[in-house]
Each structure stands twice: as C-alpha cells, then as structure tokens.
Design a protein around this motif. Structure first.
Motif, short mmCIF file in Angstrom:
data_model
loop_
_atom_site.label_atom_id
_atom_site.label_comp_id
_atom_site.label_asym_id
_atom_site.label_seq_id
_atom_site.Cartn_x
_atom_site.Cartn_y
_atom_site.Cartn_z
N TYR A 32 9.74 -6.11 13.17
CA TYR A 32 8.88 -5.77 12.04
C TYR A 32 8.29 -7.00 11.37
CZ TYR A 32 6.78 -3.54 8.13
OH TYR A 32 5.84 -3.12 7.23
N HIS A 87 0.95 4.63 6.04
CA HIS A 87 2.25 4.05 5.75
C HIS A 87 2.27 2.54 5.75
CE1 HIS A 87 4.98 7.52 5.53
NE2 HIS A 87 3.87 8.09 5.89
N ASP A 88 1.44 1.92 6.51
CA ASP A 88 1.67 0.51 6.65
C ASP A 88 0.44 -0.21 7.19
OD1 ASP A 88 3.16 -1.66 6.27
OD2 ASP A 88 4.49 -1.37 7.97
N HIS A 89 -0.56 -0.31 6.41
CA HIS A 89 -1.68 -1.11 6.88
C HIS A 89 -2.40 -1.67 5.69
CE1 HIS A 89 -4.92 1.68 5.78
NE2 HIS A 89 -3.97 2.55 5.91
N GLU A 138 2.52 -9.53 4.38
CA GLU A 138 1.77 -8.32 4.05
C GLU A 138 0.26 -8.44 4.26
OE1 GLU A 138 2.77 -5.37 3.21
OE2 GLU A 138 0.94 -4.45 2.48
N HIS A 142 0.81 -1.20 0.00
CA HIS A 142 0.00 0.00 0.00
C HIS A 142 0.85 1.26 0.00
CE1 HIS A 142 -4.03 -1.78 1.00
NE2 HIS A 142 -3.22 -2.80 0.94
N MET A 143 2.12 1.11 0.14
CA MET A 143 2.98 2.28 0.24
C MET A 143 4.15 2.12 -0.70
SD MET A 143 3.27 5.13 1.75
CE MET A 143 4.60 6.32 1.63
N MET A 152 -2.10 9.89 4.18
CA MET A 152 -0.90 9.14 3.82
C MET A 152 -0.76 8.03 4.85
SD MET A 152 1.67 9.16 1.65
CE MET A 152 1.76 10.85 1.08
#
Lengths: 203, 410
Positions: free
Chosen positions: A130, B92-94, A137, A93-94, B90
């Motif tokens: 992490y 970032h990480d989901h 993901e 998503h990023m 924005m």
C-alpha cells in the motif's frame, strides 16, 4: 454455481481447484483469439500486487533508521510525528483525516476500537504494497523501492513489531509476524452454499 | 368508485404530469398542474444530448459520512433504474477522478493463467456481451443515524443505485487466458492514481461478474469507472473496481489494504473477513423521512427491495409499527441482485402511523429488525453500528403529516 462461503474457498481449496479451475484449464483453450499476448516486461511494469508470502517483492532493502528520515520528510505532515497521531485537518478524500498508524493494541474489543497497522493489519506485506501504490497521498507511486522498505520498517518499528536496525527486504518482510494475524474470522463453517444464512452474517 | 377515483381519471386524461413532490394526495396533485413558463436554455446542445426539465431538481447530495461521496435521491427515482447522472458515488482512494482516453486504455489479465492477455476496449466490445440489471450498494449504506436531523431516505439509504450494465462476462475473459490449476483468487485493480485494488474469490469471478463498458444504454459514466468497471453482483460495492485496468489471478488469498482495514469488527475484537454479500433489504421510499402528507386520504406506499443473495421473494408492508403485515405488490420483472419495486395502497386516517417494509429473498432470508440484529451481533446502543446494516426501516407519520425517521440510535 450457488452460494459459497469462506469455508468453501478457504478450507476446501483443493476441492475448489479441482472442481472449477483445474477442469476449466484442462478442457478449454481460447475460443475467440482476441486480445494481445502480454509480454513479461509489461506485466512486470504493471504488476504491483504483493501477496502475503511476498514472492513479488522486488530486490532492495531498508531499516527503520532510514525510514525515520523519509517519514519525517514525506509522511509526518499528515500522519504526525510518530504515526500515532490523528491529524486535525481533513486531508484525505475518504473519511477525513487519516487514522493513526501506530498503537491501538488491545482496543479492538473495546467500544472505541483503534485499528492501526500494529493493532489490526494481518500481514506486513500489505503495508509494503500500500505504501508503494498509494502513498504519499498527493504523489502516489513516487517512492523508490528502498524508500518503501525503509518506511515499512519504520512503521513496524514504531509499532514495536521489529527492531530499529532490522533490515527489511524481500526475504525478511514476509516473515514478520503481525500481532493481529489471527484476529480475522471467516463466516461460520457449518453454513453451506444454497442454505439460508443465519441472521447477521454475510458470506 | 369514489369521487377520488374519478378525480384521478380526469387528472390523467388531462395529461398533466405529477411533479416531483407527488407525495401529496390526489386533490393536491391536481392543484399542482405546472404553470407553463418559457424554460431557460439548458447548458450544452440539448438537441444533440437531451437534458431534463429545468423544473426537475432532484439531485445527488454530499454524503454526510464520506467527504467525497454523493448519495442517490432514491425518494425521487421511479421504477428500478437509477439515471446515470444520479448514481451514487463513493470513491475510496484516489486523488482525483481519472480522465481516461478509451483508445489508450488496456485491460491486463495475468498471474496464474496460461496466456496473459492485454485487451483494448474495442477488442472487448467484439466479444460476446450480456446486459444485466444489478444494484450496487456501499457496505456503509443504511447505518442508523445518531440523533435527529438525519431523516431523509436519501441521507440514510442513498448509497445504492441500480443500473443495466453491459459488458463481457469475466469468466469468458478468464477462460480465454486459461486458468492454471491452483488458481483460487483474483486481485482487481483500477487505473486511478492510487491503483485501488480488491480481492475477489475466483468462484464469484467465474459465476456472474461482468467487465462492463455500458451503463443504462450509454458508456459507463466517468464517476462510475469509464471506460471499464468490474460489476460484482450482490457483493458490497467497494469491490466493483472502477477504471478497471488489471486482473491478477492468484493461488492464495491476497489482502489488499482496504480489504484488511474494512474488515468489520465484532464486539469480541475479531473481524469478519471477506464479508461480501449484501443481505435481504428493503426500504419505503415514499412516504419517507422529511416528506409531508398534506392530509388524510389515499396514498400509495412504494419502495425498493433487494438482496445480494438472489431475487426478492416477498415484501410485506406494515402501517402499524409492525403489529400487522400485508403483502405488497411486486413490480415485474423481479430479478436477482437487482432492485425490486414494491407498492401497497394505504389510506391514512390522520393518526400517528409507523410505516415499514420487510423483505424476504428467494432463499427465505428475512430482513431483520434492529432488535434482532443487536441480539445477533451482541451490540448495545453505544457501539458504533456495523456495516452491512439491513435492519427494517420504520418511518413515523405524525398527525401533522410530517414523516420522521423512527430508527435513530440514542
């Protein structure tokens, strides 16, 4: 409080502690009596932050050999067979495709720097933290503790940082020296809170 | 007292509204008095929760840098508050935006504290609260685009918004929990699927950080972190954790993954660590790239200025490419770590003109030019440009009235 720098909170930790937090801790108790005391059990269940010294790492272990199988099964679809690939598809998503996890050493000062676990990340424990919180993901949080150790070991091995049979656990992982550990610089120490900053750096 | 002024008075007296494209000179504005049409019924019960006019089409756009980012149309917004529906996004990480039932949500504060505490939203709302106007800006905002086609101020500078945030000071909650000697850093974490986390220096946490549940008079929007968002004034937006559910007080630097990988590389291969604060910045939002001036005459140049280092002290505007500068009028109130609206009158003679603004903050930090930044960073035009870009933004008006981005990297 005015402005501060890494100098302020990194090099003068003792002063900072005494001046701010120590005094606050001694002088003040709860004023409002709101909120519930959190139990140790619920903190354990929620606390997934692993510091650089790895003191929160749970019991368990894994090796690169074990990690290779899990990686092939759960990671390679996005990260490529070896971890050095860049997947062509926009999977995250990023920023589109995930960047490479392996390689890149020696590129950081070039015009095309490749930031990977091996070339850039400062602590091995970040990798463990992490992988557990964010991977895979589309099913984050589903890996077992041993799988996380094994995958961490695999990526460290792929980057040439540990050996294939090295066992990663709560004791050994924090001792792994990452190649770029000293590649991070704080803002200039001569700058003091409240001073106009030299152009181009941002405490 | 020219005829333009009396036209303007007539126009205002007539009660007509300037449409979104009020970039036009006065004569054109008068010609644009909206036709009266019967509006289509908007979705939902607009008596219960109102909608804007169907003629107002200003909207967020997909961020061309980040697949799931959305930019704020700062060329259209007025004053210093971003409407909640237009706040930039924005994430970032989901995997997907969490859909959080506020009754089930908890905030845990633990680590180097005497009393680990768990708060419900209702409990937080019974504590002393404050409301503060702060901008939130993505560290990747304003990077000069390469090549043509990236003309609009929304495209280049739209990763910033400014809201009134209401909530409990984090310092109050930390004092309730009781900081232990040795506490120096915080790790804040969201309730999104990937538990996005960032490290924050405790000094900042004790200074002005808010645990916010209110945004511009209503609950924080889901895409901004409903029901709780950490607001870290003046620092890059990616540490203002959305869907806040946990704060761990720690005794050393923790480096969550995004903080490690976001660290900005310098040409020598070293990375700037914890490069938090946004510099002194400003940008002219009207006239700005992609707009068109209908003809020579009077225009109000207006834009936004801000600094992560405090209040805006001064904004200067140049209409001749930086040869001469004139102080712009600052709309009061001027607040620290908030947008400041500036305005400057300008009469366009129809010739090519380059418009730009320059911010000076209360510490005396002056917004740099691109050339100055290149010198400091040792960057040539081939190098990928840095985050935290706060260089002066020039807009070129060509004789046909079209406004172009004059800051394109080759």
């Amino acid at each position: 409080m005015g402005w501060f720098t890494m100098h302020y909170y990194c090099r003068n930790l003792l002063v900072l502690t005494l001046a701010l937090t120590g005094a606050a801790a001694v002088a003040q108790g709860p004023a409002y009596q709101r909120g519930r005391n959190a139990t140790e059990e619920e903190i354990r269940a929620w606390d997934i932050s692993i510091g650089p010294d790895g003191k929160e790492l749970p019991p368990g272990s894994g090796t690169a050999t074990e990690g290779a199988q899990i990686y092939a099964q759960k990671c390679a679809a996005c990260h490529g067979k070896t971890g050095a690939e860049i997947h062509p598809a926009k999977l995250t998503h990023m920023g589109g495709a995930p960047g490479p996890l392996v390689g890149g050493v020696g590129t950081l000062s070039s015009s095309k720097p490749v930031k990977t676990v091996g070339s850039f990340w400062p602590y091995a424990t970040i990798l463990w933290d992490y992988i557990r919180r964010g991977m895979p993901e589309f099913r984050p949080g589903t890996l077992t503790v041993n799988e996380v150790y094994a995958l961490t070991a695999f990526l460290l091995f792929q980057n040439g940082i540990i050996k294939e049979k090295d066992v990663m656990d709560a004791n050994s992982l924090p001792k792994v020296q990452m190649p770029n550990r000293d590649g991070f610089v704080p803002p200039k120490p001569e700058w003091k809170p409240g001073m106009k900053r030299p152009l181009g750096y941002y405490p | 007292m020219g005829s333009k002024q009396s036209s303007r008075r007539r126009f205002l007296k007539g009660g007509a509204a300037l449409a979104g494209l009020a970039i036009g000179g006065i004569p054109r504005a008068i010609a644009q008095v909206p036709r009266v049409e019967k509006a289509d019924a908007p979705p939902g019960d607009s008596r219960a929760y109102g909608h804007r006019s169907r003629f107002d089409t200003s909207k967020r756009l997909d961020d061309t840098h980040a697949p799931h980012g959305m930019t704020t149309p700062i060329q259209d917004t007025t004053g210093i508050i971003t409407p909640n529906g237009l706040h930039f996004v924005m994430d970032h990480d989901h995997m997907e935006r969490p859909d959080i039932d506020p009754k089930q949500h908890r905030l845990l504060i633990h680590g180097q504290v005497d009393r680990p505490l768990s708060f419900t939203l209702e409990e937080l709302k019974t504590l002393p609260s404050v409301s503060k106007i702060y901008f939130i800006e993505c560290n990747g905002n304003s990077q000069p685009p390469r090549g043509p086609g990236k003309d609009s101020v929304q495209d280049v500078h739209g990763r910033i918004s400014c809201s009134e945030w209401t909530g409990v000071p984090l310092a109050l909650l930390l004092r309730e929990a009781g900081l232990k000697a040795g506490a120096t850093w915080l790790v804040a974490e969201g309730a999104d699927a990937k538990r996005y986390a960032m490290g924050i220096p405790l000094t900042k946490g004790m200074e002005d950080v808010l645990v916010a549940y209110g945004q511009n008079g209503e609950p924080v929007r889901p895409e901004q972190g409903y029901p709780l968002r950490l607001i870290i004034p003046g620092f890059e937006g990616n540490i203002s954790i959305k869907w806040l559910r946990r704060i761990k007080v720690v005794d050393q630097l923790y480096v969550p993954r995004h903080q490690a990988t976001n660290a900005e590389l310098m040409p020598n291969g070293k990375a700037l660590w914890f490069n938090f604060q946004i510099g002194a910045k400003s940008v002219i939002t009207r006239p700005s790239g992609g707009q068109k001036l209908p003809g020579p005459g009077f225009y109000e140049i207006t834009g936004l200025a801000w600094s992560g280092g405090g209040a805006v002290h001064r904004v200067e505007v140049s209409t001749d490419g930086g040869k001469s500068w004139k102080d712009a009028e600052l709309q009061q109130p001027v607040l620290p770590m908030a947008w400041t609206r500036f305005r400057s009158p300008w009469t366009w003679n129809g010739q090519e003109a380059v418009l730009q603004s320059r911010c000076t903050d209360e510490r005396g930090e002056v917004q740099p030019t691109l050339a100055q930044l290149r010198e400091v960073w040792g960057i040539n035009s081939d190098f990928y440009f840095q985050d935290h870009f706060n260089g002066i933004q020039p807009w070129k008006v060509t004789p046909d009235g079209v406004v172009h981005n004059a800051l394109l990297l080759s």
